[in-house]
Design an enzyme around this catalytic site. Structure first.
Site, PDB file in Angstrom:
ATOM      1  N   HIS A  18       0.875  -1.201   0.089  1.00  0.00           N
ATOM      2  CA  HIS A  18      -0.094   0.080   0.067  1.00  0.00           C
ATOM      3  C   HIS A  18       0.962   1.200   0.063  1.00  0.00           C
ATOM      4  O   HIS A  18       0.660   2.286  -0.700  1.00  0.00           O
ATOM      5  CB  HIS A  18      -0.901  -0.089   1.306  1.00  0.00           C
ATOM      6  CG  HIS A  18      -2.013  -1.054   1.182  1.00  0.00           C
ATOM      7  ND1 HIS A  18      -2.037  -1.953   2.254  1.00  0.00           N
ATOM      8  CD2 HIS A  18      -2.940  -1.374   0.640  1.00  0.00           C
ATOM      9  CE1 HIS A  18      -3.137  -2.720   2.162  1.00  0.00           C
ATOM     10  NE2 HIS A  18      -3.605  -2.485   0.943  1.00  0.00           N
ATOM     11  N   LYS A  42     -15.752  -7.405   5.864  1.00  0.00           N
ATOM     12  CA  LYS A  42     -14.425  -8.225   5.993  1.00  0.00           C
ATOM     13  C   LYS A  42     -14.070  -8.756   7.234  1.00  0.00           C
ATOM     14  O   LYS A  42     -13.141  -9.324   7.290  1.00  0.00           O
ATOM     15  CB  LYS A  42     -13.446  -7.217   5.223  1.00  0.00           C
ATOM     16  CG  LYS A  42     -13.404  -7.392   3.780  1.00  0.00           C
ATOM     17  CD  LYS A  42     -12.415  -6.356   3.174  1.00  0.00           C
ATOM     18  CE  LYS A  42     -11.443  -7.330   2.165  1.00  0.00           C
ATOM     19  NZ  LYS A  42     -10.540  -6.400   1.494  1.00  0.00           N
ATOM     20  N   ARG A  91      -2.148  -5.566  -8.351  1.00  0.00           N
ATOM     21  CA  ARG A  91      -1.043  -6.174  -8.193  1.00  0.00           C
ATOM     22  C   ARG A  91      -0.832  -7.276  -9.295  1.00  0.00           C
ATOM     23  O   ARG A  91       0.366  -7.816  -9.635  1.00  0.00           O
ATOM     24  CB  ARG A  91      -1.127  -7.015  -7.132  1.00  0.00           C
ATOM     25  CG  ARG A  91      -1.232  -6.085  -5.698  1.00  0.00           C
ATOM     26  CD  ARG A  91      -1.560  -6.741  -4.471  1.00  0.00           C
ATOM     27  NE  ARG A  91      -2.966  -7.153  -4.775  1.00  0.00           N
ATOM     28  CZ  ARG A  91      -3.753  -7.937  -3.908  1.00  0.00           C
ATOM     29  NH1 ARG A  91      -3.064  -8.349  -2.763  1.00  0.00           N
ATOM     30  NH2 ARG A  91      -5.033  -8.115  -4.001  1.00  0.00           N
ATOM     31  N   SER A 129      -2.877  -7.911   2.877  1.00  0.00           N
ATOM     32  CA  SER A 129      -3.339  -7.768   4.285  1.00  0.00           C
ATOM     33  C   SER A 129      -3.455  -9.110   4.927  1.00  0.00           C
ATOM     34  O   SER A 129      -3.178  -9.376   6.238  1.00  0.00           O
ATOM     35  CB  SER A 129      -4.225  -6.728   4.568  1.00  0.00           C
ATOM     36  OG  SER A 129      -4.032  -5.579   4.001  1.00  0.00           O
TER      37      SER A 129
HETATM   38  N1  COA Z   1       0.114  -4.098  -1.627  1.00  0.00           N
HETATM   39  C1  COA Z   1      -0.782  -4.951  -0.839  1.00  0.00           C
HETATM   40  N2  COA Z   1      -1.641  -5.401  -0.654  1.00  0.00           N
HETATM   41  C2  COA Z   1      -2.775  -4.775  -1.519  1.00  0.00           C
HETATM   42  C3  COA Z   1      -2.485  -3.700  -2.418  1.00  0.00           C
HETATM   43  C4  COA Z   1      -0.939  -3.531  -2.571  1.00  0.00           C
HETATM   44  N3  COA Z   1      -0.453  -2.584  -3.348  1.00  0.00           N
HETATM   45  N4  COA Z   1      -3.344  -3.499  -3.124  1.00  0.00           N
HETATM   46  C5  COA Z   1      -4.265  -3.923  -2.640  1.00  0.00           C
HETATM   47  N5  COA Z   1      -3.922  -4.870  -1.696  1.00  0.00           N
HETATM   48  C6  COA Z   1      -4.737  -5.980  -0.969  1.00  0.00           C
HETATM   49  C7  COA Z   1      -5.176  -5.540   0.261  1.00  0.00           C
HETATM   50  O1  COA Z   1      -4.406  -5.690   1.398  1.00  0.00           O
HETATM   51  C8  COA Z   1      -6.428  -6.377   0.353  1.00  0.00           C
HETATM   52  O2  COA Z   1      -6.135  -7.580   0.984  1.00  0.00           O
HETATM   53  P1  COA Z   1      -7.097  -8.476   2.024  1.00  0.00           P
HETATM   54  O3  COA Z   1      -8.422  -8.583   1.311  1.00  0.00           O
HETATM   55  O4  COA Z   1      -6.250  -9.490   2.154  1.00  0.00           O
HETATM   56  O5  COA Z   1      -7.210  -7.178   3.127  1.00  0.00           O
HETATM   57  C9  COA Z   1      -7.067  -6.622  -0.962  1.00  0.00           C
HETATM   58  O6  COA Z   1      -5.840  -6.616  -1.840  1.00  0.00           O
HETATM   59  C10 COA Z   1      -8.067  -5.687  -1.534  1.00  0.00           C
HETATM   60  O7  COA Z   1      -8.278  -4.771  -0.544  1.00  0.00           O
HETATM   61  P2  COA Z   1      -8.349  -3.161  -0.604  1.00  0.00           P
HETATM   62  O8  COA Z   1      -7.521  -2.600  -1.560  1.00  0.00           O
HETATM   63  O9  COA Z   1      -8.192  -2.851   0.641  1.00  0.00           O
HETATM   64  O10 COA Z   1      -9.684  -3.114  -1.216  1.00  0.00           O
HETATM   65  P3  COA Z   1     -11.009  -3.661  -0.572  1.00  0.00           P
HETATM   66  O11 COA Z   1     -11.607  -4.614  -1.336  1.00  0.00           O
HETATM   67  O12 COA Z   1     -10.857  -4.034   0.841  1.00  0.00           O
HETATM   68  O13 COA Z   1     -11.723  -2.127  -0.365  1.00  0.00           O
HETATM   69  C11 COA Z   1     -13.111  -0.426  -1.299  1.00  0.00           C
HETATM   70  C12 COA Z   1     -12.739  -1.904  -1.562  1.00  0.00           C
HETATM   71  C13 COA Z   1     -13.326  -0.063   0.159  1.00  0.00           C
HETATM   72  C14 COA Z   1     -12.415   0.401  -1.976  1.00  0.00           C
HETATM   73  C15 COA Z   1     -14.572  -0.729  -1.808  1.00  0.00           C
HETATM   74  O14 COA Z   1     -15.106  -1.849  -1.050  1.00  0.00           O
HETATM   75  C16 COA Z   1     -15.332   0.721  -1.339  1.00  0.00           C
HETATM   76  O15 COA Z   1     -15.467   1.613  -2.214  1.00  0.00           O
HETATM   77  N6  COA Z   1     -16.374   0.788  -0.442  1.00  0.00           N
HETATM   78  C17 COA Z   1     -17.185   1.643  -0.218  1.00  0.00           C
HETATM   79  C18 COA Z   1     -18.657   1.187  -0.490  1.00  0.00           C
HETATM   80  C19 COA Z   1     -18.731   1.562  -1.901  1.00  0.00           C
HETATM   81  O16 COA Z   1     -18.598   2.592  -2.529  1.00  0.00           O
HETATM   82  N7  COA Z   1     -19.118   0.419  -2.794  1.00  0.00           N
HETATM   83  C20 COA Z   1     -19.370   0.426  -4.177  1.00  0.00           C
HETATM   84  C21 COA Z   1     -18.293   0.209  -4.878  1.00  0.00           C
HETATM   85  S1  COA Z   1     -18.587   0.233  -6.661  1.00  0.00           S
END
Ligand code: COA
Length: 159
Positions: A18, A42, A91, A129
């Site tokens: 991140h 989550k 990624r 994560s």
């Molecule tokens: N390095 C390491 N890990 C990474 C990474 C990077 N560069 N980029 C993504 N990841 C990992 C994260 O650690 C995470 O791992 P995990 O699932 O094991 O925790 C995974 O990839 C994806 O997670 P993240 O990037 O945190 O996205 P998310 O799916 O948890 O979050 C939101 C998504 C919060 C952006 C999305 O749900 C959202 O916008 N929510 C608000 C509600 C909304 O508007 N919904 C409608 C969307 S259209």
């Protein structure tokens, strides 16, 4: 036009991958808002306030990065903050399909908001994560994957 970007995620916890994306974004855009999502679905290890606090500690040294937490739709946060760009890290090809779908839905809800995809350095391509939490839970060494304050917080949290 001022380029204000939002980098949303669950950050449970924030990892070196991140941070790599945030550093790249901070060089491309005037302001980067790191937005810590509630993500109750989550069932996070760290609650929202803890994730916010840990992310703030890690990012305090980058002057054009702000950290906040949010609940609800990302597009509403973007409108409230006057942001015109969403940054997402991709990624691998496995991330791509979900990311394109999310970008498309966000665009339908807010056409003026564009999503920009950045790739992390290849050393972080396998990092997530969930894997960091899993390694820590089984007594493994996560010091190569997260900043030291995060490592300390995970160790404390997992007892
Ligand atoms: N390095 C390491 N890990 C990474 C990474 C990077 N560069 N980029 C993504 N990841 C990992 C994260 O650690 C995470 O791992 P995990 O699932 O094991 O925790 C995974 O990839 C994806 O997670 P993240 O990037 O945190 O996205 P998310 O799916 O948890 O979050 C939101 C998504 C919060 C952006 C999305 O749900 C959202 O916008 N929510 C608000 C509600 C909304 O508007 N919904 C409608 C969307 S259209």
């Amino acid at each position: 036009m001022t380029k204000k970007a939002i980098y949303p995620g669950t950050f449970d916890p924030i990892t070196n991958g991140h941070l790599d994306i945030i550093r790249r974004a901070s060089e491309l855009f005037d302001t980067v808002i790191v937005a810590v999502a509630q993500s109750s679905g989550k069932n996070p290890l760290f609650d929202k306030a803890e994730r916010l606090n840990l992310s703030q500690q890690v990012l305090s040294g980058i002057s054009n990065v702000e950290v906040l937490s949010f609940d609800g739709l990302l597009v509403n946060l973007a409108a409230d903050e006057g942001a015109n760009i969403i940054v997402r890290g991709v990624r691998s090809i496995a991330d791509f399909e979900y990311e394109v779908q999310m970008a498309g839905m966000n665009r339908r809800m807010m056409p003026e908001l564009d999503t920009v995809f950045l790739t992390p350095d290849s050393q972080w391509a396998d990092l997530s994560s969930t894997l960091v939490r899993d390694i820590a839970r089984h007594g493994g060494d996560v010091s190569g994957f997260v900043p030291s304050n995060i490592e300390t917080a995970i160790t404390k949290k997992l007892g």
